[in-house]
Design a protein around this motif. Structure first.
Motif, mmCIF file in Angstrom:
data_model
loop_
_atom_site.group_PDB
_atom_site.id
_atom_site.type_symbol
_atom_site.label_atom_id
_atom_site.label_comp_id
_atom_site.label_asym_id
_atom_site.label_seq_id
_atom_site.Cartn_x
_atom_site.Cartn_y
_atom_site.Cartn_z
ATOM 1 N N TYR A 464 0.848 -1.186 0.000
ATOM 2 C CA TYR A 464 0.000 0.000 0.000
ATOM 3 C C TYR A 464 0.882 1.234 0.000
ATOM 4 C CZ TYR A 464 -3.183 3.656 1.544
ATOM 5 O OH TYR A 464 -3.882 4.824 1.629
ATOM 6 N N LEU A 465 0.486 2.212 -0.844
ATOM 7 C CA LEU A 465 1.182 3.494 -0.894
ATOM 8 C C LEU A 465 0.129 4.580 -0.852
ATOM 9 C CD1 LEU A 465 3.927 4.932 -1.178
ATOM 10 C CD2 LEU A 465 3.575 4.944 -3.653
ATOM 11 N N GLU A 466 0.332 5.544 0.050
ATOM 12 C CA GLU A 466 -0.652 6.606 0.244
ATOM 13 C C GLU A 466 -0.856 7.377 -1.058
ATOM 14 O OE1 GLU A 466 -1.478 10.515 3.101
ATOM 15 O OE2 GLU A 466 0.369 9.335 3.281
ATOM 16 N N ALA A 467 -2.115 7.735 -1.303
ATOM 17 C CA ALA A 467 -2.445 8.456 -2.528
ATOM 18 C C ALA A 467 -1.712 9.787 -2.584
ATOM 19 C CB ALA A 467 -3.948 8.669 -2.625
ATOM 20 N N GLY A 468 -1.297 10.159 -3.776
ATOM 21 C CA GLY A 468 -0.565 11.406 -3.962
ATOM 22 C C GLY A 468 0.243 11.365 -5.241
#
Length: 700
Positions: A464-468
């Motif tokens: 998982y990678l934070e949205a941005g």
């Protein structure tokens, strides 16, 4: 016809008038013999009477003028023409026998008896030789026809004219007026007339026997010249049809022969004067230098340093007999990459040659140079140099695409990446894609999977990678020798995705750089704004509804005329509403308006024509004067022809810019009870409301 008569007793017959054999050559009569009583004594007999011909008609020619022709040089006995004369007399007798003879011949050259005529048939033939059109073109012959077998003493005669034209034959060959002719021509000129050859031909002008045909029989093996015939003068025009070169031939010696379109007549030989010599001198002129190899192609690698000698592009001056110098210059060098030596034509580089430049088409760079001599006048020639540039590995690959998006969970999708290289094979792919070691977060979050020599996939390594928005550096290396590398940045948008792998709307906003708190604040502001707009709309509709629900002075249920229109209510005062009072002008102030015909243009428009004078309202009204004021206004309105119809409100008076009475509510405050308003009930239903207000005050 009563031509004949007979003596009834003796039987002698007589003619009653002269007879003409040409009208009736014979007559058939029948004679009868009867007695005194008219009885037949013997059978009738037939009488045949023949008119004996006399020579009373001259021979007559069919035509008064006959035209014939004969070729010049014809032999004696050659048929020329036939003349014919007719005689009306009996042809079986001498009276109708015609004979012909030639009376005169003009001119009498070369002999006075050039022609003879058959006395019986009228055929004219030549009798002597020597017919020459160039000497005598036409003969006039007088022919005589005589009857009585040509007896001039007893016969009658007549004459006709025979015109005999001597036709031309090619018995005169064309001859040059001179044995030699001369001319000159500048070199490298074509379609230029060098010399005019004149001939003489005594045959008939502008005929095949006269028209000249010229032919070069020697002196021009390469076919530089041709001789054309002038159709008017019959001269021969020596014309240059192929350019001559002074350096190869300074002069030409031509032999030209002339003949006619028609062959010569039998027995006629060509004259020695039918051949002439033509001397043509070639003039030397200044010719332009030329490049022997044009276009010239050379091959070399791109990227050679400035000052490198490429080639020598020299020109040749064809003027070998002139001492001239050739100078070189650039005519076209789009990228300004080249330099040429002005004296020897050596070409060197003035800048680095780049195969990938916009000035290079299909790996070829093209430049044009000028070579000029110092002759009078100076002449110049151009040459084109083509440089084929061999590719070297001088361009690092560029990553494609520059921007992409990916879901925040790695198992949903990946980004396909490739590279673009301005070089050509073998200095392009296969490419090597790799992530740098610095910063360490790049290799921690991302990974690259090779698909083939030109493509790879970029995907998330973590779960998982934070949205941005993320800038991911990628190192791309080509396969050149030596290979070139380039670190390119790809902007990756990480966003939450739906089941199909597409970014959601909220996720797209979040990926743009806004947090959850900011998104909630934006949504609350949008909701407040929509609420304010809705409240404003509701307030406007309520206000509009209140304006339409206010009552007039008379209630609808009390109005016997149910067609009174309600326009608007006055409000709290005359000055607190924005009304246009220009339509309520006082009659006294309308003197400047031009008069119009009586009538109303619109039901809600007050006419501008002459109107009756309505009563003037007193400045300080008294309750006792109200009745008189209303009666006068009613009477004036009923008699006004320009008043609006009864289905609209009547205009009684214009109140002015201000009211001294303040409000009509003061009507019931000043009542003292000593005024009787019962008469208002007699005015009809229009004033029922006022009668209820004032007439029934004591009862209330």
């Amino acid at each position: 016809m009563e031509v004949f008569s007979i003596d009834s007793m003796s039987g002698r017959m007589y003619v009653t008038r002269p007879m003409d054999r040409e009208e009736h050559a014979s007559y058939h009569l029948r004679a009868h013999a009867v007695d005194m009583n008219g009885n037949k004594v013997e059978n009738p007999i037939d009488l045949y009477i023949y008119v004996i011909d006399m020579n009373d008609n001259r021979p007559e020619f069919i035509n008064q003028v006959y035209n014939g022709s004969v070729d010049e040089g014809s032999k004696p006995g050659t048929y020329v023409m036939t003349v014919t004369a007719n005689d009306a007399d009996d042809s079986t007798t001498a009276n109708g026998m015609v004979r012909y003879r030639i009376v005169t011949q003009t001119p009498q050259s070369p002999s006075q008896n050039m022609f003879t005529i058959n006395s019986e048939t009228g055929d004219i033939v030549t009798v002597a030789a020597g017919l020459d059109r160039e000497k005598v073109q036409q003969y006039t012959v007088i022919v005589q026809a005589t009857d009585m077998e040509g007896n001039l003493n007893y016969g009658l005669s007549n004459t006709a004219t025979a015109i005999i034209t001597v036709t031309d034959v090619n018995d005169n060959p064309p001859e040059f007026t001179a044995s030699t002719f001369a001319g000159e021509v500048p070199e490298n000129r074509v379609e230029t007339v060098v010399a005019n050859l004149t001939v003489m031909d005594r045959d008939q002008p502008h005929s095949p026997n006269w028209n000249a045909v010229y032919r070069i029989i020697s002196g021009d093996p390469s076919g530089h010249f041709s001789v054309r015939t002038d159709p008017v003068t019959n001269e021969g025009m020596v014309t240059v049809v192929k350019a001559v070169d002074y350096e190869l031939n300074r002069a030409f010696m031509l032999t030209v022969m002339v003949s006619n379109q028609a062959p010569l007549a039998s027995g006629i030989q060509m004259s020695f004067q039918s051949t002439a010599g033509v001397t043509i001198s070639v003039m030397d002129i200044n010719e332009a230098p030329y490049f022997p190899s044009n276009h010239k192609l050379i091959r070399l690698e791109e990227g050679v340093p400035p000052g490198t000698v490429l080639t020598t592009f020299s020109a040749v001056d064809p003027d070998r007999f002139m001492q001239q110098a050739v100078r070189y210059s650039k005519l076209s060098d789009p990228a300004n990459w080249l330099h040429i030596n002005t004296t020897n034509g050596q070409i060197t580089t003035a800048a680095v040659l780049d195969r990938e430049s916009l000035y290079t088409k299909n790996n070829v760079y093209e430049a044009t140079f000028l070579a000029a001599d110092n002759g009078i006048p100076p002449a110049s020639g151009t040459g084109t140099l083509q440089i084929y540039l061999i590719d070297i590995n001088d361009n690092a690959p560029e990553l494609l695409p520059k921007e992409a998006q990916i879901c925040e969970k790695p198992n949903l999708n990946a980004i396909n990446i490739t590279a673009a290289d301005a070089d050509v094979d073998p200095n392009i792919g296969p490419y090597v894609f790799e992530l740098p070691f610095v910063p360490a977060a790049v290799r921690k979050n991302w990974t690259i999977t090779r698909l083939n020599g030109d493509y790879a996939q970029l995907s998330l390594r973590i779960l998982y990678l934070e949205a941005g928005m993320y800038d991911v550096p990628i190192i791309v290396t080509d396969s050149g020798n030596p290979p070139l590398s380039n670190t390119s940045i790809i902007k990756v948008k990480v966003c939450p995705c739906d089941d199909n792998g597409d970014c959601t709307t909220i996720g797209a906003v979040a990926a743009a750089g806004l947090g959850t708190g900011a998104i909630v604040a934006i949504l609350i502001c949008i909701l407040i704004l929509l609420t304010m707009v809705l409240l404003f709309v509701m307030w406007m509709k309520r206000r509009e509804k209140e304006r339409h629900t206010k009552q007039l002075l008379i209630d609808p249920e009390d109005d016997v005329r149910d067609n009174i229109l309600k326009y608007d209510e006055e409000g709290g005062g005359e000055e607190d509403q924005d009304y246009d009072l220009s339509q309520l002008q006082q009659p006294e102030a309308m003197g400047h308006v031009p008069s119009k015909a009586p009538g109303v243009r619109r039901v809600d428009e007050r006419p501008v024509g002459a109107e009756p004078q309505y009563p003037v309202r007193p400045m300080v009204p008294h309750p006792g004067d109200i009745g008189d004021f209303i009666n006068e206004g009613l009477r004036a309105a009923d008699n006004d022809p320009t008043a609006p119809p009864y289905d609209s409100l009547l205009v009684f008076d214009y109140e002015g810019s201000g009211s001294t009475a303040g409000s009509v509510s003061s009507l019931n405050s000043s009542s003292s009870g000593d005024q009787d308003y019962d008469y208002l009930n007699d005015w009809g239903p229009r004033f029922k409301k006022l009668a209820d207000m004032y007439g029934g005050g004591e009862e209330d």
